[in-house]
Design an enzyme around this catalytic site. Structure first.
Site, PDB file in Angstrom:
ATOM      1  N   GLY A 248      80.628  73.996  45.429  1.00  0.00           N
ATOM      2  CA  GLY A 248      81.352  75.005  45.985  1.00  0.00           C
ATOM      3  C   GLY A 248      81.419  76.118  44.985  1.00  0.00           C
ATOM      4  O   GLY A 248      82.312  77.181  45.335  1.00  0.00           O
ATOM      5  N   GLU A 290      78.276  68.793  42.715  1.00  0.00           N
ATOM      6  CA  GLU A 290      77.266  69.016  43.696  1.00  0.00           C
ATOM      7  C   GLU A 290      76.911  70.314  43.748  1.00  0.00           C
ATOM      8  O   GLU A 290      77.085  70.976  44.858  1.00  0.00           O
ATOM      9  CB  GLU A 290      77.551  68.289  45.065  1.00  0.00           C
ATOM     10  N   PRO A 291      76.246  71.058  42.897  1.00  0.00           N
ATOM     11  CA  PRO A 291      76.208  72.459  42.962  1.00  0.00           C
ATOM     12  C   PRO A 291      74.873  72.796  43.890  1.00  0.00           C
ATOM     13  O   PRO A 291      73.995  71.957  43.468  1.00  0.00           O
ATOM     14  CB  PRO A 291      75.811  72.895  41.574  1.00  0.00           C
ATOM     15  N   GLY A 292      75.039  73.597  44.599  1.00  0.00           N
ATOM     16  CA  GLY A 292      74.146  74.037  45.638  1.00  0.00           C
ATOM     17  C   GLY A 292      73.599  75.606  45.421  1.00  0.00           C
ATOM     18  O   GLY A 292      72.792  76.140  44.546  1.00  0.00           O
ATOM     19  N   ARG A 293      74.463  76.382  45.993  1.00  0.00           N
ATOM     20  CA  ARG A 293      74.262  77.844  45.764  1.00  0.00           C
ATOM     21  C   ARG A 293      74.120  78.338  44.600  1.00  0.00           C
ATOM     22  O   ARG A 293      73.408  79.103  43.985  1.00  0.00           O
ATOM     23  CB  ARG A 293      75.685  78.338  46.586  1.00  0.00           C
ATOM     24  N   TYR A 334      78.958  85.238  58.739  1.00  0.00           N
ATOM     25  CA  TYR A 334      80.099  85.227  57.998  1.00  0.00           C
ATOM     26  C   TYR A 334      80.394  86.614  57.350  1.00  0.00           C
ATOM     27  O   TYR A 334      81.216  86.777  56.318  1.00  0.00           O
ATOM     28  CB  TYR A 334      79.739  84.270  56.414  1.00  0.00           C
ATOM     29  N   CYS A 361      66.323  90.565  69.312  1.00  0.00           N
ATOM     30  CA  CYS A 361      66.979  91.071  70.542  1.00  0.00           C
ATOM     31  C   CYS A 361      68.479  90.663  70.533  1.00  0.00           C
ATOM     32  O   CYS A 361      68.920  89.808  71.186  1.00  0.00           O
ATOM     33  CB  CYS A 361      66.346  90.515  71.755  1.00  0.00           C
ATOM     34  N   GLU A 362      69.319  91.138  69.446  1.00  0.00           N
ATOM     35  CA  GLU A 362      70.596  90.963  69.385  1.00  0.00           C
ATOM     36  C   GLU A 362      71.293  91.824  68.443  1.00  0.00           C
ATOM     37  O   GLU A 362      70.837  92.127  67.265  1.00  0.00           O
ATOM     38  CB  GLU A 362      70.656  89.478  68.637  1.00  0.00           C
ATOM     39  N   TYR A 390      71.079  78.881  51.275  1.00  0.00           N
ATOM     40  CA  TYR A 390      71.360  79.054  52.727  1.00  0.00           C
ATOM     41  C   TYR A 390      70.751  80.128  53.635  1.00  0.00           C
ATOM     42  O   TYR A 390      71.403  80.630  54.313  1.00  0.00           O
ATOM     43  CB  TYR A 390      72.886  79.229  52.856  1.00  0.00           C
TER      44      TYR A 390
HETATM   45  N1  LLP Z   1      78.743  69.135  48.564  1.00  0.00           N
HETATM   46  C1  LLP Z   1      79.130  68.886  49.634  1.00  0.00           C
HETATM   47  C2  LLP Z   1      79.666  67.887  50.486  1.00  0.00           C
HETATM   48  C3  LLP Z   1      78.951  70.305  50.603  1.00  0.00           C
HETATM   49  O1  LLP Z   1      79.507  70.079  51.859  1.00  0.00           O
HETATM   50  C4  LLP Z   1      78.431  71.246  50.121  1.00  0.00           C
HETATM   51  C5  LLP Z   1      78.244  72.464  51.069  1.00  0.00           C
HETATM   52  C6  LLP Z   1      77.922  71.253  48.791  1.00  0.00           C
HETATM   53  C7  LLP Z   1      78.193  70.112  47.950  1.00  0.00           C
HETATM   54  C8  LLP Z   1      77.422  72.552  48.144  1.00  0.00           C
HETATM   55  O2  LLP Z   1      78.121  73.552  48.069  1.00  0.00           O
HETATM   56  P1  LLP Z   1      77.761  74.973  47.165  1.00  0.00           P
HETATM   57  O3  LLP Z   1      77.671  74.435  45.675  1.00  0.00           O
HETATM   58  O4  LLP Z   1      76.310  75.107  47.430  1.00  0.00           O
HETATM   59  O5  LLP Z   1      78.734  75.879  47.532  1.00  0.00           O
HETATM   60  N2  LLP Z   1      75.911  77.772  55.100  1.00  0.00           N
HETATM   61  C9  LLP Z   1      77.277  78.269  54.121  1.00  0.00           C
HETATM   62  C10 LLP Z   1      77.452  77.151  53.142  1.00  0.00           C
HETATM   63  C11 LLP Z   1      77.867  76.010  53.788  1.00  0.00           C
HETATM   64  C12 LLP Z   1      78.242  74.841  52.605  1.00  0.00           C
HETATM   65  C13 LLP Z   1      78.194  73.560  52.968  1.00  0.00           C
HETATM   66  N3  LLP Z   1      78.432  72.544  52.352  1.00  0.00           N
HETATM   67  C14 LLP Z   1      76.710  79.499  53.438  1.00  0.00           C
HETATM   68  O6  LLP Z   1      75.847  80.130  53.961  1.00  0.00           O
HETATM   69  O7  LLP Z   1      77.607  80.150  52.830  1.00  0.00           O
END
Ligand code: LLP
Length: 431
Positions: A248, A290-293, A334, A361-362, A390
């Site tokens: 997050g 759990e870093p994703g972004r 968003y 087309c939107e 994402y």
């Molecule tokens: N762990 C869990 C359980 C999660 O649900 C998520 C993201 C993460 C880790 C990773 O979060 P991050 O570090 O990437 O913020 N589609 C949306 C984001 C949805 C995130 C869902 N869960 C967007 O484009 O902003």
């Protein structure tokens, strides 16, 4: 430039990881997503080293692969020593097919199917993060049939209302994810899990939301979770040895964004857990993040070719590009901000204001409204920055538009990591 991997070369073209984006667009076509490998690897190392430094009982960063999932990213994440968080059979399949070690995979999801749970257990996935009581029962039954013990974490809603977009916050009681603490539901879940013979409850998990800049809500969640661990020990005599605090962390989408350095996040949160455990006289758990972004987001850009440039006098100028919400639905969903650069005029001032529109087309198919860019002309290469998280993972074939190709660059060298979809791909499953 918002990311260190971006620069402008002598020709006035935008570069990423030392590669000229105009040449990349020419070589691979557009739309094209381009990742800088060094940025991804550096981000992994930053999480890894700060966890090693600050988590006294050990820990691990699990790359949240929903941000961008493909074989090559799992290979890189594995080489960098991280684990992975997967949220579907499809992500799990992709990770395993890339040779990702199953024991370093955590399987999430609020509605995993029986087939997905079987697939995960048969492949010896490291942990299953259980979301609800039905799943707890189902998983115990499947584990019994397969004659094994499933190591699990329980997903808890810590009751933290983080300041982020309504659709991407998850820690509050009104969320579809996990067991609520306030209602006693979480305690019941722990008690139930402890009674199941084919489950081993090793830990707890929470995730309060995404694109959060403040450290405070993470620390608050950490305190709430450690108190719950202490309560479990006191009331049930159970030792919870793993605490997964989710992802997050916010990234810089605009020059004005000012996220904290991630090591600072890890240090603060780890110290909070440690202090809290000290006060509660419990052992410090092993910590997972759990870093994703924050691993992949700043590492990529998307390149488009501008088609029509349409000025509506007194209203605005639309620059239409050859992609849009099909490869990046985040503005449509968003209203997410992005910086936009005309890649072949990157050395010129961004003194024009334009709305960048997609080709669907939107009417809502926009990538950005009123964005400062260089003077746009048809044929220009338009770069949208920080599109690594994402974007590809949320891409669709709406209007039967093929998904773009994805390229990885490293010190000026480029290689294709995902092929561009073809029209044949689009009809592959049609009967
Ligand atoms: N762990 C869990 C359980 C999660 O649900 C998520 C993201 C993460 C880790 C990773 O979060 P991050 O570090 O990437 O913020 N589609 C949306 C984001 C949805 C995130 C869902 N869960 C967007 O484009 O902003």
């Amino acid at each position: 430039m918002i990311s260190k991997c971006l620069s402008v070369n002598e020709q006035g073209n935008l570069t990423i990881g030392g590669a000229d984006t105009v040449q990349l667009a020419r070589k691979y076509g557009t739309p094209l997503i381009v990742y800088d490998e060094e940025t991804i690897r550096n981000n992994c190392r930053m999480f890894r080293t700060s966890i090693e430094k600050h988590c006294s009982s050990g820990g691990l960063a699990l790359y949240a692969s929903k941000a961008f999932s493909c074989r090559e990213i799992y290979r890189i994440i594995n080489q960098e020593g991280l684990g992975a968080d997967v949220v579907s059979g499809g992500e799990l399949y992709t990770a395993l097919s890339a040779g990702f070690p199953a024991e370093k995979i955590f399987f999430h999801g609020n509605n995993k199917t029986e087939a997905e749970l079987q697939f995960a257990l048969k492949n010896n996935v490291g942990r299953i993060v259980v979301d609800n009581l039905e799943e707890l029962k189902l998983l115990n039954n499947i584990a019994k049939e397969l004659v094994r013990t499933a190591k699990i974490l329980l997903r808890i809603k810590p009751g933290i209302d983080a300041h982020t977009h309504e659709f991407i916050k998850t820690g509050q009681i009104d969320s579809k994810f996990g067991f609520a603490l306030e209602t006693g539901e979480a305690f019941t879940a722990v008690n139930t899990a402890a009674g199941f013979s084919n489950l081993e409850l090793t830990g707890l998990h929470c995730h309060i939301g995404s694109q959060i800049f403040d450290i405070e809500p993470f620390c608050l969640a950490a305190k709430v979770m450690t108190s719950f661990i202490a309560e479990i020990k006191q009331k049930l005599g159970l030792v919870i040895s793993e605490l997964n605090l989710g992802g997050g962390y916010g990234i810089k989408y605009l020059g004005s964004d000012n996220p904290k350095e991630y090591p600072e996040f890890i240090e603060c949160v780890a110290k909070t857990v440690e202090a809290s455990c000290g006060e509660l006289s419990i052992d410090v758990p092993k910590l997972f993040f759990e870093p994703g972004r924050s691993i992949v987001g700043p590492a990529a850009i998307t390149l488009y070719t501008a088609g029509s440039v349409k000025t509506i006098p007194g209203i605005r100028t639309y620059v239409s590009v050859d992609g849009g919400m099909t490869d990046n639905p985040r503005y449509a969903l968003y209203k997410s901000p992005y910086e936009i650069v005309v890649a072949n005029k990157a050395d010129k001032p961004r003194d024009f204001v334009a709305t960048i529109a997609g080709k669907c087309c939107e009417s809502g198919d926009l990538l950005q409204e009123n964005a400062p860019i260089q003077n746009p002309e048809p044929g220009d290469i338009i770069a949208v920055l920080a599109t690594g998280a994402y974007n590809y993972s949320m891409a669709s074939n709406y209007n039967r538009i093929p998904r773009p190709a994805v390229v990885m660059v490293n010190c000026g060298e480029d290689r294709l990591i995902i092929k561009r979809e073809t029209y044949e791909d689009l009809v592959r499953n049609d009967i």
